[in-house]
Design a protein around this motif. Sequence first.
Motif, PDB file in Angstrom:
ATOM      1  N   SER A 213      62.886  45.786 -34.031  1.00  0.00           N
ATOM      2  CA  SER A 213      61.962  45.816 -35.161  1.00  0.00           C
ATOM      3  C   SER A 213      60.938  46.922 -34.965  1.00  0.00           C
ATOM      4  N   LEU A 214      60.394  47.382 -36.086  1.00  0.00           N
ATOM      5  CA  LEU A 214      59.429  48.477 -36.076  1.00  0.00           C
ATOM      6  C   LEU A 214      58.364  48.200 -37.123  1.00  0.00           C
ATOM      7  N   LEU A 215      57.094  48.455 -36.784  1.00  0.00           N
ATOM      8  CA  LEU A 215      55.988  48.358 -37.727  1.00  0.00           C
ATOM      9  C   LEU A 215      55.318  49.718 -37.824  1.00  0.00           C
TER      10      LEU A 215
ATOM     11  N   GLU B 270      47.513  56.605 -38.659  1.00  0.00           N
ATOM     12  CA  GLU B 270      48.749  55.819 -38.630  1.00  0.00           C
ATOM     13  C   GLU B 270      49.068  55.348 -37.209  1.00  0.00           C
ATOM     14  N   PHE B 271      49.521  54.099 -37.129  1.00  0.00           N
ATOM     15  CA  PHE B 271      49.926  53.496 -35.862  1.00  0.00           C
ATOM     16  C   PHE B 271      51.345  52.967 -36.021  1.00  0.00           C
ATOM     17  N   VAL B 272      52.013  52.780 -34.877  1.00  0.00           N
ATOM     18  CA  VAL B 272      53.380  52.274 -34.919  1.00  0.00           C
ATOM     19  C   VAL B 272      53.559  51.290 -33.773  1.00  0.00           C
ATOM     20  N   VAL B 273      54.376  50.271 -34.014  1.00  0.00           N
ATOM     21  CA  VAL B 273      54.653  49.255 -33.002  1.00  0.00           C
ATOM     22  C   VAL B 273      56.160  49.066 -32.896  1.00  0.00           C
ATOM     23  N   ILE B 274      56.694  49.197 -31.662  1.00  0.00           N
ATOM     24  CA  ILE B 274      58.111  48.921 -31.393  1.00  0.00           C
ATOM     25  C   ILE B 274      58.210  47.512 -30.843  1.00  0.00           C
ATOM     26  N   LEU B 275      59.111  46.725 -31.436  1.00  0.00           N
ATOM     27  CA  LEU B 275      59.254  45.324 -31.035  1.00  0.00           C
ATOM     28  C   LEU B 275      60.732  45.022 -30.737  1.00  0.00           C
ATOM     29  N   PRO B 276      61.205  45.302 -29.520  1.00  0.00           N
ATOM     30  CA  PRO B 276      62.608  45.006 -29.172  1.00  0.00           C
ATOM     31  C   PRO B 276      62.861  43.502 -29.159  1.00  0.00           C
ATOM     32  N   ASP B 277      64.104  43.139 -29.464  1.00  0.00           N
ATOM     33  CA  ASP B 277      64.537  41.735 -29.429  1.00  0.00           C
ATOM     34  C   ASP B 277      63.614  40.836 -30.255  1.00  0.00           C
TER      35      ASP B 277
ATOM     36  N   GLY C  16      54.400  48.762 -42.959  1.00  0.00           N
ATOM     37  CA  GLY C  16      55.809  48.853 -43.317  1.00  0.00           C
ATOM     38  C   GLY C  16      56.633  48.237 -42.207  1.00  0.00           C
ATOM     39  N   MET C  17      57.571  47.307 -42.570  1.00  0.00           N
ATOM     40  CA  MET C  17      58.344  46.571 -41.568  1.00  0.00           C
ATOM     41  C   MET C  17      59.814  46.971 -41.635  1.00  0.00           C
ATOM     42  N   VAL C  18      60.446  47.108 -40.466  1.00  0.00           N
ATOM     43  CA  VAL C  18      61.878  47.394 -40.372  1.00  0.00           C
ATOM     44  C   VAL C  18      62.467  46.483 -39.315  1.00  0.00           C
ATOM     45  N   ASN C  19      63.583  45.843 -39.618  1.00  0.00           N
ATOM     46  CA  ASN C  19      64.274  44.997 -38.649  1.00  0.00           C
ATOM     47  C   ASN C  19      65.777  45.214 -38.782  1.00  0.00           C
TER      48      ASN C  19
ATOM     49  N   ALA D  26      66.571  56.988 -34.120  1.00  0.00           N
ATOM     50  CA  ALA D  26      65.131  56.777 -34.064  1.00  0.00           C
ATOM     51  C   ALA D  26      64.446  57.360 -35.291  1.00  0.00           C
ATOM     52  N   SER D  27      64.829  58.559 -35.666  1.00  0.00           N
ATOM     53  CA  SER D  27      64.224  59.198 -36.844  1.00  0.00           C
ATOM     54  C   SER D  27      64.528  58.399 -38.097  1.00  0.00           C
ATOM     55  N   TRP D  28      65.756  57.914 -38.175  1.00  0.00           N
ATOM     56  CA  TRP D  28      66.156  57.149 -39.360  1.00  0.00           C
ATOM     57  C   TRP D  28      65.354  55.855 -39.455  1.00  0.00           C
ATOM     58  N   LEU D  29      65.114  55.199 -38.318  1.00  0.00           N
ATOM     59  CA  LEU D  29      64.315  53.968 -38.323  1.00  0.00           C
ATOM     60  C   LEU D  29      62.884  54.241 -38.782  1.00  0.00           C
ATOM     61  N   VAL D  30      62.295  55.338 -38.310  1.00  0.00           N
ATOM     62  CA  VAL D  30      60.934  55.698 -38.722  1.00  0.00           C
ATOM     63  C   VAL D  30      60.898  55.972 -40.219  1.00  0.00           C
ATOM     64  N   GLU D  31      61.943  56.634 -40.739  1.00  0.00           N
ATOM     65  CA  GLU D  31      62.018  56.897 -42.183  1.00  0.00           C
ATOM     66  C   GLU D  31      62.057  55.594 -42.958  1.00  0.00           C
ATOM     67  N   GLN D  32      62.833  54.620 -42.447  1.00  0.00           N
ATOM     68  CA  GLN D  32      62.899  53.314 -43.123  1.00  0.00           C
ATOM     69  C   GLN D  32      61.540  52.609 -43.103  1.00  0.00           C
ATOM     70  N   ALA D  33      60.829  52.710 -41.968  1.00  0.00           N
ATOM     71  CA  ALA D  33      59.504  52.092 -41.860  1.00  0.00           C
ATOM     72  C   ALA D  33      58.520  52.787 -42.790  1.00  0.00           C
ATOM     73  N   ASP D  34      58.657  54.115 -42.924  1.00  0.00           N
ATOM     74  CA  ASP D  34      57.759  54.871 -43.797  1.00  0.00           C
ATOM     75  C   ASP D  34      57.960  54.470 -45.255  1.00  0.00           C
ATOM     76  N   GLU D  35      59.228  54.274 -45.639  1.00  0.00           N
ATOM     77  CA  GLU D  35      59.497  53.823 -47.006  1.00  0.00           C
ATOM     78  C   GLU D  35      58.917  52.434 -47.245  1.00  0.00           C
ATOM     79  N   ALA D  36      59.034  51.558 -46.243  1.00  0.00           N
ATOM     80  CA  ALA D  36      58.475  50.201 -46.378  1.00  0.00           C
ATOM     81  C   ALA D  36      56.954  50.266 -46.492  1.00  0.00           C
ATOM     82  N   LEU D  37      56.322  51.178 -45.739  1.00  0.00           N
ATOM     83  CA  LEU D  37      54.875  51.350 -45.819  1.00  0.00           C
ATOM     84  C   LEU D  37      54.465  51.835 -47.207  1.00  0.00           C
ATOM     85  N   TYR D  38      55.252  52.735 -47.770  1.00  0.00           N
ATOM     86  CA  TYR D  38      54.976  53.239 -49.126  1.00  0.00           C
ATOM     87  C   TYR D  38      54.991  52.073 -50.113  1.00  0.00           C
TER      88      TYR D  38
END
Length: 499
Positions: A359-361, A409-416, A454-457, A475-487
């Motif tokens: 997961s990514l925030l 902007e801040f980001v949080v990586i949440l494995p498992d 923005g949340m990605v799981n 990794a870049s693709w996940l950040v893009e997904q989180a950025d879209e969720a933030l938007y």
Amino acid sequence: MRTTLNTQDILLILRQMPSSILFKCPERGHVYASKGFERDFGISEMGASQGQSIVFFDPQTKTQIPENANPFSMVNSGKSVSQQLRLQTDSRTMNCFVKSDILNTPLGDWVVLRVKPNSTELFADNSKHSAVSKHIVFNQLLTDFSSKLITAGAHELDSIIDQALAAFGEFCDVDRCYLFEFDEQEECMSNTHEWVAAGVTPFIDELQNIPTDTMPFFMSHISNGIFKVEDVSSIPDSAASEREMFQEQRIFSILCVGIMVGGKVYGFIGCDIIGSPYSWKPHDIEYLRRIGEMLGNTLQNLHNKKALQKAQAELLEANKQLERLANIDGLTGIANRRLFDITLELDVARCIEQRLSLSLLLIDVDYFKQYNDTYGHVAGDAVLQKIAETLTNSCVGSDDLVARYGGEEFVVILPDTDRDTLKAIAARILRNVLFLDIYHEASDHDCSLTVSIGMVNFNDTELESEHLKHGKQSASWLVEQADEALYRAKNSGRNCAKF
């Protein structure tokens, strides 16, 4: 004219003997000594009462020989004596070779012990072969110690030093042999190793952290390499306190040589004689100096090793510090963008391999530009620091990483972390930021500063999809997904979290 001997005549004859003997009269329990014994042990005249104070020790175990097993008792029980013993008198204690004889007289048998101090035997004209042999043996011991010291580690050094002190003490027949070390500033000295002969009281526990300024006479000599005193009473009155200290310990003769390490006096190795003055022989000084040089060379090597290890440790710590600085955001103290990028790539690969979800925030401070414009950049920096602390306290997983992505902007990586847990963590962050109660007049939410998330799981199957085959691209693709969720969160009115 008197033609028969009486007890007093025999006593007088034996007392005048130039050889070193102890003897007992059959009519009395007293032990008497010859002039030769008194000379060897530094006694002006030994009366019968002093004879009772003679104590025998085993030179190896250093234990006192019981009364019923001392040489006189052994002879009385019909046994002969021919052995090494250590004799202690009120004046002197020495290793000696003791051999028993029976002197037959008309008045009965007298027990006679011939006592040959080791030092006397070593230098007697008729013992040249013995002296040479002992010197050869001792020199071989020094060679062995030198070889051991060359390869000795710090953990082996204590044992080798103890062996060297014991070898010197026994060879030169001194009462104590010791090593003292100075502290870094040479303000104090401590007895670190001590060997004592049988019957001699050890002082190592009392001789700790002695201020060097209390012994200026000694220090002035040892700084020049050697301190040699054959009779303590000859120490000048200007050093009366030092003289009295030695006399309180019944020390009559002292020999010490300095040990140099790193261009300065590290300490000294020394020995002393108790009970009577002693003229130090050239070989005493030479052998003690050799042991001191060997210890100095070994301690110098250990000093160099420690200095190298210290430099290496400092360099390693400096490299770690540089690495830490390269990975830590200077303002907030949390991970920076560089560490985030590296960690996300590694976590993507690990979660695929271990079949874990990831997961990514992505978090943005709402209306931060307006906050800066209104309250100033110092206040804005303080807000970012508080947000970073809140994010860190809101994510409790050991593998979680909170990072500053850039600007506000801040980001949080949440494995498992599954979808429901991710939603709960995002809700906790939103609530904790509101609890900060930071006034922001441009905010749409009761003039309180807020954040949007923005949340990605993704589960392991989704991470293995065609879109996420390569680490950096994933990794870049996940950040893009989180950025879209933030938007989407911002378009939904801010102060909320959206997938």
